[in-house]
Design a protein around this motif. Structure first.
Motif, short mmCIF file in Angstrom:
data_model
loop_
_atom_site.label_atom_id
_atom_site.label_comp_id
_atom_site.label_asym_id
_atom_site.label_seq_id
_atom_site.Cartn_x
_atom_site.Cartn_y
_atom_site.Cartn_z
N CYS A 167 0.84 -1.21 0.00
CA CYS A 167 0.00 0.00 0.00
C CYS A 167 0.87 1.25 0.00
CB CYS A 167 -0.94 0.00 1.20
SG CYS A 167 -2.26 -1.21 1.10
N GLN A 168 1.94 1.24 0.77
CA GLN A 168 2.86 2.37 0.81
C GLN A 168 3.53 2.56 -0.55
OE1 GLN A 168 5.53 1.61 4.06
NE2 GLN A 168 3.89 1.67 5.59
N LEU A 169 3.90 1.45 -1.19
CA LEU A 169 4.53 1.53 -2.51
C LEU A 169 3.56 2.13 -3.53
CD1 LEU A 169 6.87 0.88 -4.44
CD2 LEU A 169 5.89 -1.40 -4.71
N ILE A 170 2.33 1.70 -3.50
CA ILE A 170 1.32 2.23 -4.42
C ILE A 170 1.17 3.74 -4.23
CG2 ILE A 170 -1.16 2.25 -4.95
CD1 ILE A 170 -1.05 -0.83 -4.39
N SER A 171 1.15 4.20 -3.00
CA SER A 171 1.04 5.64 -2.72
C SER A 171 2.23 6.40 -3.28
CB SER A 171 0.94 5.88 -1.21
OG SER A 171 -0.27 5.38 -0.72
N LEU A 172 3.42 5.84 -3.12
CA LEU A 172 4.61 6.50 -3.66
C LEU A 172 4.56 6.58 -5.18
CD1 LEU A 172 7.37 4.88 -1.40
CD2 LEU A 172 6.67 7.29 -1.40
N VAL A 173 4.13 5.49 -5.82
CA VAL A 173 4.05 5.47 -7.28
C VAL A 173 3.00 6.48 -7.76
CG1 VAL A 173 3.43 4.06 -9.27
CG2 VAL A 173 4.92 3.12 -7.50
N GLU A 174 1.87 6.57 -7.07
CA GLU A 174 0.85 7.54 -7.44
C GLU A 174 1.39 8.97 -7.33
OE1 GLU A 174 -2.29 6.51 -4.74
OE2 GLU A 174 -3.26 5.20 -6.20
N GLU A 175 2.11 9.24 -6.25
CA GLU A 175 2.66 10.58 -6.05
C GLU A 175 3.69 10.91 -7.14
OE1 GLU A 175 4.72 13.27 -2.53
OE2 GLU A 175 4.13 11.21 -2.09
N LYS A 176 4.54 9.94 -7.49
CA LYS A 176 5.53 10.16 -8.55
C LYS A 176 4.83 10.38 -9.89
CE LYS A 176 9.57 8.46 -10.87
NZ LYS A 176 10.41 7.32 -11.19
N THR A 177 3.76 9.64 -10.14
CA THR A 177 3.02 9.81 -11.39
C THR A 177 2.43 11.22 -11.49
OG1 THR A 177 2.49 7.45 -11.42
CG2 THR A 177 1.11 8.89 -12.78
N ARG A 178 1.88 11.72 -10.39
CA ARG A 178 1.35 13.09 -10.39
C ARG A 178 2.47 14.10 -10.64
NH1 ARG A 178 -1.69 11.02 -6.13
NH2 ARG A 178 -0.26 11.85 -4.59
N CYS A 179 3.61 13.86 -10.05
CA CYS A 179 4.76 14.74 -10.22
C CYS A 179 5.20 14.76 -11.68
CB CYS A 179 5.88 14.24 -9.31
SG CYS A 179 7.18 15.40 -9.04
N ILE A 180 5.32 13.61 -12.29
CA ILE A 180 5.73 13.52 -13.69
C ILE A 180 4.68 14.17 -14.59
CG2 ILE A 180 6.13 11.91 -15.60
CD1 ILE A 180 7.50 10.08 -13.51
#
Length: 71
Positions: free
Chosen positions: A44-57
């Motif tokens: 779940c923590q990994l998914i949150s990090l990936v979502e945040e990076k996707t928004r950043c990109i």
């Protein structure tokens, strides 16, 4: 590009790089998970990090498109 936008661009790039490192570390933690509950929490923590990076990109791409691509 205006100076404020350059700072935003640089900040977004730095944030994306930091998130990438956090994602790699979280992936290593997942490999070492000992229980299903721990694996679930780390995933779940990994998914949150990936979502945040996707928004950043996405924000980087939007800023780049605004200034470097023709209308």
């Amino acid at each position: 590009m205006m100076s404020d936008e350059l700072l935003t661009f640089a900040a977004l790039g730095t944030k994306a790089t930091n998130l990438d490192l956090q994602i790699k570390m979280k992936q290593m933690d997942i490999k070492e998970a000992k229980t299903q509950d721990e694996l679930y929490e780390l995933s779940c923590q990994l998914i949150s990090l990936v979502e945040e990076k996707t928004r950043c990109i996405y924000n980087i791409m939007e800023l780049t498109q605004k200034h470097f691509l023709p209308n």
